[in-house]
Design an enzyme around this catalytic site. Structure first.
Site, PDB file in Angstrom:
ATOM      1  N   ASP A 185       0.559   4.020  -2.999  1.00 46.91           N
ATOM      2  CA  ASP A 185       0.200   5.429  -2.850  1.00 46.91           C
ATOM      3  C   ASP A 185       0.930   6.277  -3.877  1.00 46.91           C
ATOM      4  OD1 ASP A 185      -0.934   7.720  -1.171  1.00 46.91           O
ATOM      5  OD2 ASP A 185       1.208   8.149  -1.087  1.00 46.91           O
ATOM      6  N   GLU A 216      -4.769   0.332  -3.710  1.00 43.37           N
ATOM      7  CA  GLU A 216      -3.415   0.882  -3.796  1.00 43.37           C
ATOM      8  C   GLU A 216      -2.381  -0.240  -3.761  1.00 43.37           C
ATOM      9  OE1 GLU A 216      -3.652   5.402  -1.983  1.00 43.37           O
ATOM     10  OE2 GLU A 216      -3.117   3.757  -0.627  1.00 43.37           O
ATOM     11  N   ASP A 241      -7.206   0.978   0.430  1.00 46.30           N
ATOM     12  CA  ASP A 241      -5.856   0.470   0.715  1.00 46.30           C
ATOM     13  C   ASP A 241      -5.538  -0.750  -0.146  1.00 46.30           C
ATOM     14  OD1 ASP A 241      -5.675   2.421   2.626  1.00 46.30           O
ATOM     15  OD2 ASP A 241      -5.956   1.066   4.337  1.00 46.30           O
ATOM     16  N   GLU A 296       0.837  -1.200   0.000  1.00 44.09           N
ATOM     17  CA  GLU A 296       0.000   0.000   0.000  1.00 44.09           C
ATOM     18  C   GLU A 296       0.874   1.254   0.000  1.00 44.09           C
ATOM     19  OE1 GLU A 296      -2.553   2.701   2.985  1.00 44.09           O
ATOM     20  OE2 GLU A 296      -2.044   0.668   3.630  1.00 44.09           O
TER      21      GLU A 296
END
Length: 241
Positions: free
Chosen positions: A55, A126, A123, A51
């Protein structure tokens, strides 16, 4: 990495098909499996590190797309649109459209926490983007399907400037460059209900007044002040470079 059982492999392949990924031979399935494993299911083998990478991947994807389709946009508008595209709310909706809940391994105790659903989906998306990026170290497994969502959303945001989140864009800029957050103060300066200048907002950075903005609501005034402050800082940074 733990071995992927045949049943789980087929599930992940179905998800890749939903995403429209044709060249599945490029995918590192162990990373995809990890990307869809919540920390409640495994304290060590979960999506948290992916994650972190994801991002950056989702921001790069959105940035590349906006640069390509809106070459005349200002940096401020880019940042304002991107802040919405990469928000948990939007990423969760995209994940939900592909039925991520079906593929995400999560403990029943965490799954029952409905308040955490949005963040879990965001999450996991990502983390999946990170897994796909690390499979090829390019965006070739990502952009063909994610662009479809981002293009539509970017068009909607540009057609409704009020949705552009300059407060988030300014916060991201000040955190990255100055390691601090902007502060807002709002006064009611107009007497006409719904008037364009009913509220005046000031935004400060480390006690220094950056800009002010007016609006028919507190939120609108703060967004106007944030937009003026963001554009001012970007201009200063450009000159300094």
């Amino acid at each position: 990495m733990n071995p992927i059982y045949p049943g789980r492999q087929k599930e992940l392949e179905k998800l890749a098909e939903k995403l429209g990924i044709s060249n599945q031979n490029l995918i590192k399935w162990d990373l995809v499996d990890l990307a869809l494993t919540h920390s409640s299911a495994s304290a060590k083998a979960n999506y948290e590190q992916l994650e972190f990478v994801g991002d950056a991947v989702v921001r790069l994807t959105a940035s590349e797309l906006l640069f390509e389709i809106y070459p005349d946009c200002s940096v401020g508008e880019f940042a304002a649109i991107r802040s919405i595209l990469v928000s948990d709310r939007i990423l969760s909706k995209i994940a939900d459209s592909y039925g991520f809940d079906r593929y995400l391994i999560v403990a029943s105790s965490a799954a029952s926490d409905k308040t955490g659903t949005e963040s879990r989906r965001a999450d996991a998306l990502e983390a999946l983007l990170a897994a796909l990026y690390l499979s090829t170290h390019t965006l070739e497994l990502i952009r063909p399907w994610l662009d479809t969502h981002f293009k539509r959303l970017a068009m909607e945001i540009r057609s409704d400037p009020a949705r552009q989140n300059y407060k988030a864009a300014l916060q991201e800029l000040t955190q990255g460059k100055y390691k601090t957050l902007p502060k807002y103060s709002v006064k009611e300066t107009g007497t006409v209900q719904g008037g364009e200048d009913r509220f005046t907002a000031e935004v400060r950075l480390q006690e220094e007044l950056l800009a002010e903005g007016k609006g028919r609501s507190i939120k609108a005034a703060e967004q106007a002040a944030a937009q003026a402050a963001f554009n001012k800082l970007v201009s200063q940074l450009t000159v300094d470079c």
